[in-house]
Scaffold this motif. Structure first.
Motif, PDB file in Angstrom:
ATOM      1  N   LEU A 124       0.917   9.553 -29.504  1.00  0.00           N
ATOM      2  CA  LEU A 124       1.608   8.464 -30.203  1.00  0.00           C
ATOM      3  C   LEU A 124       0.972   7.119 -29.884  1.00  0.00           C
ATOM      4  O   LEU A 124       0.888   6.237 -30.743  1.00  0.00           O
ATOM      5  CB  LEU A 124       3.091   8.454 -29.814  1.00  0.00           C
ATOM      6  CG  LEU A 124       3.920   9.675 -30.228  1.00  0.00           C
ATOM      7  CD1 LEU A 124       5.327   9.579 -29.656  1.00  0.00           C
ATOM      8  CD2 LEU A 124       3.971   9.791 -31.754  1.00  0.00           C
ATOM      9  N   GLY A 125       0.523   6.950 -28.639  1.00  0.00           N
ATOM     10  CA  GLY A 125      -0.175   5.718 -28.263  1.00  0.00           C
ATOM     11  C   GLY A 125      -1.607   5.707 -28.744  1.00  0.00           C
ATOM     12  O   GLY A 125      -2.109   4.684 -29.230  1.00  0.00           O
ATOM     13  N   LEU A 126      -2.279   6.854 -28.634  1.00  0.00           N
ATOM     14  CA  LEU A 126      -3.669   6.927 -29.096  1.00  0.00           C
ATOM     15  C   LEU A 126      -3.772   6.647 -30.586  1.00  0.00           C
ATOM     16  O   LEU A 126      -4.777   6.103 -31.051  1.00  0.00           O
ATOM     17  CB  LEU A 126      -4.250   8.318 -28.797  1.00  0.00           C
ATOM     18  CG  LEU A 126      -4.378   8.714 -27.325  1.00  0.00           C
ATOM     19  CD1 LEU A 126      -4.898  10.141 -27.211  1.00  0.00           C
ATOM     20  CD2 LEU A 126      -5.270   7.757 -26.568  1.00  0.00           C
ATOM     21  N   GLY A 127      -2.724   7.017 -31.323  1.00  0.00           N
ATOM     22  CA  GLY A 127      -2.728   6.787 -32.762  1.00  0.00           C
ATOM     23  C   GLY A 127      -2.669   5.328 -33.146  1.00  0.00           C
ATOM     24  O   GLY A 127      -2.843   4.983 -34.317  1.00  0.00           O
ATOM     25  N   VAL A 128      -2.420   4.463 -32.178  1.00  0.00           N
ATOM     26  CA  VAL A 128      -2.411   3.020 -32.408  1.00  0.00           C
ATOM     27  C   VAL A 128      -3.756   2.398 -32.061  1.00  0.00           C
ATOM     28  O   VAL A 128      -4.284   1.567 -32.809  1.00  0.00           O
ATOM     29  CB  VAL A 128      -1.293   2.351 -31.574  1.00  0.00           C
ATOM     30  CG1 VAL A 128      -1.394   0.839 -31.654  1.00  0.00           C
ATOM     31  CG2 VAL A 128       0.076   2.818 -32.047  1.00  0.00           C
ATOM     32  N   LEU A 129      -4.353   2.798 -30.938  1.00  0.00           N
ATOM     33  CA  LEU A 129      -5.459   2.042 -30.357  1.00  0.00           C
ATOM     34  C   LEU A 129      -6.686   1.971 -31.254  1.00  0.00           C
ATOM     35  O   LEU A 129      -7.187   0.883 -31.555  1.00  0.00           O
ATOM     36  CB  LEU A 129      -5.840   2.637 -28.995  1.00  0.00           C
ATOM     37  CG  LEU A 129      -4.767   2.562 -27.910  1.00  0.00           C
ATOM     38  CD1 LEU A 129      -5.307   3.098 -26.588  1.00  0.00           C
ATOM     39  CD2 LEU A 129      -4.265   1.133 -27.736  1.00  0.00           C
ATOM     40  N   LEU A 130      -7.196   3.124 -31.683  1.00  0.00           N
ATOM     41  CA  LEU A 130      -8.434   3.098 -32.472  1.00  0.00           C
ATOM     42  C   LEU A 130      -8.248   2.486 -33.856  1.00  0.00           C
ATOM     43  O   LEU A 130      -8.980   1.554 -34.228  1.00  0.00           O
ATOM     44  CB  LEU A 130      -9.030   4.502 -32.573  1.00  0.00           C
ATOM     45  CG  LEU A 130     -10.326   4.591 -33.391  1.00  0.00           C
ATOM     46  CD1 LEU A 130     -11.431   3.762 -32.758  1.00  0.00           C
ATOM     47  CD2 LEU A 130     -10.773   6.039 -33.540  1.00  0.00           C
ATOM     48  N   PRO A 131      -7.289   2.940 -34.680  1.00  0.00           N
ATOM     49  CA  PRO A 131      -7.192   2.361 -36.024  1.00  0.00           C
ATOM     50  C   PRO A 131      -6.814   0.890 -36.019  1.00  0.00           C
ATOM     51  O   PRO A 131      -7.347   0.106 -36.809  1.00  0.00           O
ATOM     52  CB  PRO A 131      -6.111   3.212 -36.706  1.00  0.00           C
ATOM     53  CG  PRO A 131      -5.377   3.888 -35.610  1.00  0.00           C
ATOM     54  CD  PRO A 131      -6.352   4.082 -34.510  1.00  0.00           C
TER      55      PRO A 131
END
Length: 471
Positions: A124-131
């Motif tokens: 859920l956090g990783l889905g924020v960082l890159l995009p």
């Protein structure tokens, strides 16, 4: 632009790369470093847990994919959150989520079920960082180096993190166990105070929210030589538009663009995670040593940044992103096909390096292409949806890879599926154009599109209204 007015878009697009740009680029690169590191960790966990946890090849593939389920959700919803509440606070929240659940994975994951659950929550956090980092940096990048700058500021961190996962897998896990991967990942907690202190809001987003004084301060830091002008002249304001609903991405003139980008992202990430997730196991099956097998994953990530940087530079110089993306994915398909046809250490080395160079490198540029293809008020939603749909492919890649190995008793069927997917991505991106306006394939066409702005705006407003009713 009138002499007594400052246009924030022109100020950002025409700015020289200064100290503030470099500072923000480093900060975003560090954030995406932990994203890339955490994303590829499970590939190095399989070696240690498959026997003790009695996992089939399909379960092992699901272990790799589990974090990507959370990533899909995070990437899908973060765009709407960021477009409403701001880029800065959403990025900070994503970093906190990633850090907390990486720590909990090291402490509490002791079975297949608990590991997968914690990986979903981390995602859920990783889905924020890159995009969102991609969206953020594209809103700050000077126009003449936008792809190159974004690659240095985002792709370098992500690729370095992926390579670091391989190095930690080789050198630390023999002593600390697979949990050592997540102890290292939780060091992202050291970055959080710096993000709180030094990451400003995106000036384009702040302007859309009418926060003109905040925009003046940010511009003064980005272009200190013009700070005296920002104190006295008026900042051009853009009317605040309605929040962009998801269905607006499928309305005229964006439908063909969105569908083509989503399909290319789906197929590209199927390749990336199918190959990266299984590369250590694949290479051990082909006779490589433990250290060398883990090192192939690091090699792919290092080469991905080089490939993305060269592709991005070519896009900046020629203004033809669709052409170069097509070429990169087609070359990646050929490299993976050579892994099927050739059986030697040097073939493994060269083909793996070229697969990372071409396939993952092209994905970095696709992210930038998506961010540039949509207007500011819908950009975060568009990039989030591109990577959310792409993560469906990322989830299926390792799982289908395991299923194909289990069904056919070898790796050739899995590799041929990746070849087909890379070729499909090359074909799909050729159709990534708006039905009205710029087709992103030459500077001349981009200029011609400006004449159609009013028509596009009218169609967009109609699409937003229709989509809002549908929602």
């Amino acid at each position: 632009m009138h002499s007594d007015t400052i246009d924030v878009n022109d100020e950002l697009s025409d700015a020289p790369v200064g100290a503030m740009h470099i500072k923000l680029g480093i900060l975003l690169a560090l954030m995406t470093l932990f994203d890339g590191y955490d994303t590829f960790n499970p590939a190095y966990v399989i070696h240690y847990v498959r026997g003790p946890w009695h996992l089939s090849l399909q379960q092992a593939g699901l272990l790799i994919s589990s974090g990507l389920v959370g990533f899909l959700v995070g990437a899908a919803v973060h765009g709407a959150i960021a477009d409403r509440f701001g880029r800065r606070i959403t990025l900070i929240a994503g970093l906190w989520i990633t850090t907390v659940f990486s720590l909990l994975t090291a402490l509490a994951a002791d079975s297949f079920a608990s590991f997968c659950t914690l990986r979903i929550l981390t995602g859920l956090g990783l889905g924020v960082l890159l995009p969102l980092s991609t969206t953020y940096i594209n809103e700050l990048a000077p126009r003449r180096v936008e792809n190159t700058f974004a690659l240095w500021g985002v792709a370098l961190g992500w690729a370095t993190g992926g390579a670091a996962a391989g190095l930690v897998g080789v050198f630390l896990t023999p002593y600390a166990g697979w949990q050592g991967l997540y102890w290292i990942g939780s060091l992202s907690i050291l970055l959080i105070p710096f993000v709180h202190l030094y990451l400003p809001e995106s000036p384009k987003f702040a302007l859309l929210r009418g926060r003109e004084s905040e925009v003046r301060d940010i511009l003064a830091k980005l272009r200190p030589e013009r700070a005296h002008l920002y104190r006295t002249l008026s900042i051009t304001t853009t009317p605040v538009r309605e929040k962009t609903p998801f269905l607006a991405l499928l309305a005229v003139p964006y439908r063909g663009l969105s569908v083509s980008i989503w399909l290319a992202s789906f197929l590209s990430l199927f390749c990336i995670f199918g190959l990266s997730g299984w590369i250590p196991t694949l290479m051990q099956a082909r006779g490589e040593s433990f250290g060398a097998s883990f090192g192939f994953g690091a090699l792919m990530q290092v080469m991905s940044f080089v490939g993305g940087l060269i592709c991005g530079r070519l896009v900046d110089r020629t203004g033809r992103p669709r052409f170069w993306l097509c070429a990169w994915w087609a070359a990646g398909a050929l490299a993976v096909l050579m892994l099927v046809l050739l059986q030697s250490h040097w073939a493994d080395l060269v083909c793996s390096a070229m697969a990372g160079f071409c396939i993952i490198g092209a994905q970095f540029v696709l992210n930038n292409f998506t961010a540039a293809a949509y207007e500011t008020h819908m950009r975060a939603t568009a990039v989030g949806m591109e990577l959310a749909v792409g993560r469906l492919g990322a989830i299926l890649g390792p799982f289908i890879g395991g299923a194909l190995q289990q069904t056919f008793g070898g790796t050739h069927a899995m590799l041929l599926a990746i070849v087909a997917a890379a070729a499909g991505a090359a074909l799909s991106v050729r159709f990534a154009t708006k039905s009205i306006g710029c087709d992103f394939d030459s500077r001349g066409e981009a200029q011609d599109a400006s004449a159609s702005t009013s028509a596009v705006e009218r169609l967009h407003r109609k699409a937003v209204a229709t989509s809002s009713k549908a929602v």
